[in-house]
Design a protein around this motif. Sequence first.
Motif: not given
Length: 403
Positions: A193-219
Amino acid sequence: MSTSERRRNYHGPVLLSHGFRAFFLLSALWAALAMVIWVAMLSGADILPMAFDPFSWHAHEFLYGYLGGVIAGFLLTAVPNWTGRLPVMGIPLAGIVGLWLLGRVAVATSALIDWRLVMLIDLAWGLTLLGFLAREVLSGRNWRNLPVLTLLAVFIGGNALFHIEAANAGAAFEGTGMRLGLAAALLLIAFIGGRIIPSFTRNWLVARGAKRLPVPFNRGDGLVLGLTVVTLTGFVVVPEATFMRWLMLACGTAHLWRLARWQGLRTTAEPLLWVLHLAYAALALGFWAEAAAGFGLIAAAPARHVWLAGAIGLMTLAVMSRASLGHTGRPLHANGGTTATYLALLGSVVMRVLAGIVPDQVWLLHLSGTLWFLAFGGFALLYLPVLARPRLAAKPVSGPRRA
């Protein structure tokens, strides 16, 4: 022959062309049917010749029956995509599906069979699946997904322990085997879930021109997963320890922090996305509910169902619907019927938790069961044409990456 060539050259039944097709459909049907049987048992009916007590059967068939089928369907579809190797289809896939079905029959008729044979029959599908996935991951040198393989092995081990406890201790629904399988399932949700939820959300938001995107996996995500491993290990080994209530509280808070970074509040226009965020929220709130039970604020049963019905139920329904649409060439959008199944399941979770809090309100349990049946029966009805028919003709695809 490449993966794509093998799929193009397949001419057998559509339901056996991909792991998700048969397993998602049969798992949803079993979730609905098993709930009908469970409600009948709550009303005093003795309709199955099983050695399990009713509560243990109910717990086992949700966790190791229904969820096991969904895990099989997801991994049989995802692993070939991860590794680029050949998928299981046709007769081999029919064999794994058949073993899973045989396990459901064996458990339901366990009073007629020696418990050791019941256990071996029920473990057969999982061990076969584990063998296939181990071959694919190791041959493809796909080391990134070794944790998934490890968690599947733990899940199967929990099933074996559940059978042993049911045969020797009786109330296996409260045993280590139940907690071990649940812990493995929750870690799968946290990891995948930690992979797919931010990934799917990011792609959907990018397609709609959003600037605030999910934080990618980090420490920070790695630390949350590490804390989750420690917390769930304690949940399995020393569930009654005083420090566990504080560890559960901290872990739930950490997951809510992780979820808050994925921009879930901006996905309300797409049910395929907000249901994923909601399911992950149930994972976090489940830790809080376990902490509340440890402090004596609520009973153990409603607390545990935040995980079982909430996190697992919602996440699997979300993944089944999304993957079914994506892998059959359909738009990644939840129509009214799919959204209704999400809302029915959410209502089922709320009613089940309330049934454990409000005394002497058995009707809440029946309402919860009815809504559960509508959610999964509705999925089976809505997605039968999707799962049983060939993939739609290829079209230019844009938007979120498929599960």
